[in-house]
Design a protein around this motif. Structure first.
Motif, PDB file in Angstrom:
ATOM      1  N   ASP A 169       0.816  -1.220   0.000  1.00 39.36           N
ATOM      2  CA  ASP A 169       0.000   0.000   0.000  1.00 39.36           C
ATOM      3  C   ASP A 169       0.850   1.271   0.000  1.00 39.36           C
ATOM      4  O   ASP A 169       0.333   2.378   0.055  1.00 39.36           O
ATOM      5  N   GLY A 170       2.168   1.103  -0.057  1.00 38.56           N
ATOM      6  CA  GLY A 170       3.069   2.254  -0.132  1.00 38.56           C
ATOM      7  C   GLY A 170       3.464   2.826   1.214  1.00 38.56           C
ATOM      8  O   GLY A 170       4.230   3.786   1.271  1.00 38.56           O
ATOM      9  N   THR A 171       2.976   2.268   2.308  1.00 45.51           N
ATOM     10  CA  THR A 171       3.351   2.781   3.617  1.00 45.51           C
ATOM     11  C   THR A 171       4.740   2.285   4.014  1.00 45.51           C
ATOM     12  O   THR A 171       5.247   1.308   3.471  1.00 45.51           O
ATOM     13  N   ARG A 172       5.329   2.942   4.952  1.00 46.63           N
ATOM     14  CA  ARG A 172       6.703   2.709   5.375  1.00 46.63           C
ATOM     15  C   ARG A 172       6.912   1.320   5.989  1.00 46.63           C
ATOM     16  O   ARG A 172       6.085   0.845   6.751  1.00 46.63           O
ATOM     17  N   ALA A 173       8.026   0.702   5.671  1.00 46.06           N
ATOM     18  CA  ALA A 173       8.368  -0.617   6.232  1.00 46.06           C
ATOM     19  C   ALA A 173       9.875  -0.715   6.440  1.00 46.06           C
ATOM     20  O   ALA A 173      10.501  -1.688   6.072  1.00 46.06           O
ATOM     21  N   SER A 174      10.447   0.316   7.008  1.00 44.52           N
ATOM     22  CA  SER A 174      11.898   0.293   7.216  1.00 44.52           C
ATOM     23  C   SER A 174      12.251   1.040   8.496  1.00 44.52           C
ATOM     24  O   SER A 174      11.397   1.654   9.124  1.00 44.52           O
ATOM     25  N   GLY A 175      13.508   0.986   8.856  1.00 40.43           N
ATOM     26  CA  GLY A 175      13.968   1.709  10.036  1.00 40.43           C
ATOM     27  C   GLY A 175      13.375   1.161  11.308  1.00 40.43           C
ATOM     28  O   GLY A 175      13.414  -0.023  11.573  1.00 40.43           O
ATOM     29  N   LYS A 176      12.782   2.051  12.114  1.00 40.10           N
ATOM     30  CA  LYS A 176      12.239   1.667  13.418  1.00 40.10           C
ATOM     31  C   LYS A 176      10.742   1.392  13.357  1.00 40.10           C
ATOM     32  O   LYS A 176      10.056   1.453  14.373  1.00 40.10           O
ATOM     33  N   ASP A 177      10.223   1.103  12.172  1.00 38.39           N
ATOM     34  CA  ASP A 177       8.807   0.802  12.042  1.00 38.39           C
ATOM     35  C   ASP A 177       8.461  -0.499  12.747  1.00 38.39           C
ATOM     36  O   ASP A 177       9.323  -1.338  13.002  1.00 38.39           O
ATOM     37  N   TYR A 178       7.197  -0.673  13.009  1.00 36.27           N
ATOM     38  CA  TYR A 178       6.697  -1.884  13.657  1.00 36.27           C
ATOM     39  C   TYR A 178       7.028  -3.122  12.830  1.00 36.27           C
ATOM     40  O   TYR A 178       6.849  -3.127  11.603  1.00 36.27           O
ATOM     41  N   THR A 179       7.524  -4.161  13.468  1.00 37.75           N
ATOM     42  CA  THR A 179       7.709  -5.469  12.843  1.00 37.75           C
ATOM     43  C   THR A 179       7.250  -6.543  13.822  1.00 37.75           C
ATOM     44  O   THR A 179       7.244  -6.324  15.030  1.00 37.75           O
ATOM     45  N   ARG A 180       6.881  -7.682  13.288  1.00 36.29           N
ATOM     46  CA  ARG A 180       6.410  -8.783  14.135  1.00 36.29           C
ATOM     47  C   ARG A 180       6.909 -10.116  13.582  1.00 36.29           C
ATOM     48  O   ARG A 180       6.166 -11.071  13.435  1.00 36.29           O
ATOM     49  N   TRP A 181       8.223 -10.147  13.250  1.00 36.06           N
ATOM     50  CA  TRP A 181       8.826 -11.362  12.723  1.00 36.06           C
ATOM     51  C   TRP A 181       8.881 -12.450  13.790  1.00 36.06           C
ATOM     52  O   TRP A 181       9.099 -12.163  14.965  1.00 36.06           O
ATOM     53  N   ASN A 182       8.680 -13.692  13.381  1.00 31.66           N
ATOM     54  CA  ASN A 182       8.953 -14.832  14.248  1.00 31.66           C
ATOM     55  C   ASN A 182      10.452 -14.855  14.530  1.00 31.66           C
ATOM     56  O   ASN A 182      11.243 -14.283  13.763  1.00 31.66           O
ATOM     57  N   PRO A 183      10.888 -15.532  15.594  1.00 28.60           N
ATOM     58  CA  PRO A 183      12.327 -15.641  15.865  1.00 28.60           C
ATOM     59  C   PRO A 183      13.076 -16.202  14.651  1.00 28.60           C
ATOM     60  O   PRO A 183      12.580 -17.093  13.963  1.00 28.60           O
ATOM     61  N   ALA A 184      14.252 -15.632  14.365  1.00 32.03           N
ATOM     62  CA  ALA A 184      15.128 -16.034  13.259  1.00 32.03           C
ATOM     63  C   ALA A 184      14.557 -15.721  11.872  1.00 32.03           C
ATOM     64  O   ALA A 184      15.043 -16.226  10.866  1.00 32.03           O
ATOM     65  N   GLU A 185      13.544 -14.883  11.803  1.00 33.98           N
ATOM     66  CA  GLU A 185      12.981 -14.454  10.514  1.00 33.98           C
ATOM     67  C   GLU A 185      13.291 -12.978  10.293  1.00 33.98           C
ATOM     68  O   GLU A 185      13.472 -12.248  11.252  1.00 33.98           O
ATOM     69  N   PRO A 186      13.332 -12.508   9.057  1.00 36.72           N
ATOM     70  CA  PRO A 186      13.237 -13.294   7.834  1.00 36.72           C
ATOM     71  C   PRO A 186      14.541 -14.056   7.591  1.00 36.72           C
ATOM     72  O   PRO A 186      15.617 -13.539   7.861  1.00 36.72           O
ATOM     73  N   ASN A 187      14.412 -15.262   7.065  1.00 32.34           N
ATOM     74  CA  ASN A 187      15.612 -16.086   6.895  1.00 32.34           C
ATOM     75  C   ASN A 187      15.867 -16.517   5.458  1.00 32.34           C
ATOM     76  O   ASN A 187      16.892 -17.119   5.164  1.00 32.34           O
ATOM     77  N   ASN A 188      14.942 -16.227   4.544  1.00 33.70           N
ATOM     78  CA  ASN A 188      15.105 -16.590   3.135  1.00 33.70           C
ATOM     79  C   ASN A 188      15.460 -18.072   2.986  1.00 33.70           C
ATOM     80  O   ASN A 188      16.210 -18.456   2.108  1.00 33.70           O
ATOM     81  N   PHE A 189      14.897 -18.912   3.848  1.00 29.91           N
ATOM     82  CA  PHE A 189      15.177 -20.347   3.852  1.00 29.91           C
ATOM     83  C   PHE A 189      14.829 -20.951   2.493  1.00 29.91           C
ATOM     84  O   PHE A 189      13.729 -20.784   2.011  1.00 29.91           O
ATOM     85  N   GLY A 190      15.773 -21.613   1.882  1.00 29.69           N
ATOM     86  CA  GLY A 190      15.539 -22.211   0.570  1.00 29.69           C
ATOM     87  C   GLY A 190      15.629 -21.215  -0.574  1.00 29.69           C
ATOM     88  O   GLY A 190      15.439 -21.566  -1.721  1.00 29.69           O
ATOM     89  N   GLY A 191      15.906 -19.951  -0.277  1.00 27.14           N
ATOM     90  CA  GLY A 191      16.062 -18.922  -1.306  1.00 27.14           C
ATOM     91  C   GLY A 191      14.743 -18.388  -1.841  1.00 27.14           C
ATOM     92  O   GLY A 191      13.737 -19.073  -1.875  1.00 27.14           O
ATOM     93  N   LYS A 192      14.748 -17.136  -2.219  1.00 27.79           N
ATOM     94  CA  LYS A 192      13.613 -16.443  -2.838  1.00 27.79           C
ATOM     95  C   LYS A 192      12.345 -16.464  -1.992  1.00 27.79           C
ATOM     96  O   LYS A 192      11.244 -16.646  -2.492  1.00 27.79           O
ATOM     97  N   GLU A 193      12.486 -16.268  -0.690  1.00 21.10           N
ATOM     98  CA  GLU A 193      11.320 -16.077   0.168  1.00 21.10           C
ATOM     99  C   GLU A 193      11.081 -14.576   0.263  1.00 21.10           C
ATOM    100  O   GLU A 193      11.558 -13.912   1.177  1.00 21.10           O
TER     101      GLU A 193
END
Length: 168
Positions: free
Chosen positions: A112-136
């Motif tokens: 939607d064009g809203t911000r997703a960098s810096g100190k923005d809110y994130t809710r990753w699971n532990p050890a994510e993002p991990n690009n497991f298997g490539g191209k995630e």
């Protein structure tokens, strides 16, 4: 799976929007109350889409409806989306949100064009993002024991949640 670069993705988005305007669609304006079947939360309207789609098809579906896949900017948003999904999907499975890195590896943007960098809110699971298997390059929520975000291949199929901006 086809890989979409940002210019191609934006072209699809613009063409989809133009098609909506040429047919007189005003769903995306969402002035005041949300359209029928949509739930209002923090000045946005949300729609749970139970049909499982790939990330790009889910985003195109949301564009067709006048919005985008949902973005999360607070713990309140995150919990609302999880509850909306849980109330409509008895399996409590993962669902697509609008976060992806389809345009550039490891650069996360909301569709939607809203911000997703810096100190923005994130809710990753532990050890994510991990690009497991490539191209995630796409993100689903409600995954794993903690039921948070996980990067996953974009050609997987999940339910999704669309959002529209509301003027009230």
């Amino acid at each position: 799976m086809a890989s979409f670069k940002l210019p191609a993705f934006l072209c699809v988005a613009v063409l989809s929007s133009m098609a909506l305007v040429s047919h007189g669609a005003v769903i995306g304006l969402c002035q005041g109350a949300c359209p029928k079947g949509w739930a209002k939360h923090n000045n946005r309207c949300f729609l749970h889409v139970a049909e499982k789609k790939t990330w790009i098809v889910a985003e195109l579906n949301c564009l067709h409806l006048g919005g985008n896949l949902a973005s999360e900017h607070s713990e309140d948003d995150h919990q609302f989306l999880k509850e909306l999904h849980k109330g409509l999907d008895s399996s409590d499975s993962p669902f697509w949100i609008g976060l992806s890195a389809v345009h550039e590896e490891k650069t996360w943007l909301w569709s939607d064009g809203t911000r997703a960098s810096g100190k923005d809110y994130t809710r990753w699971n532990p050890a994510e993002p991990n690009n497991f298997g490539g191209k995630e390059d796409c993100v689903h929520s409600n995954y794993g024991g903690k039921k948070n975000w996980n990067d996953v291949k974009c050609d997987r199929k999940y339910p999704s949640i669309c959002s529209l901006r509301s003027n009230n």
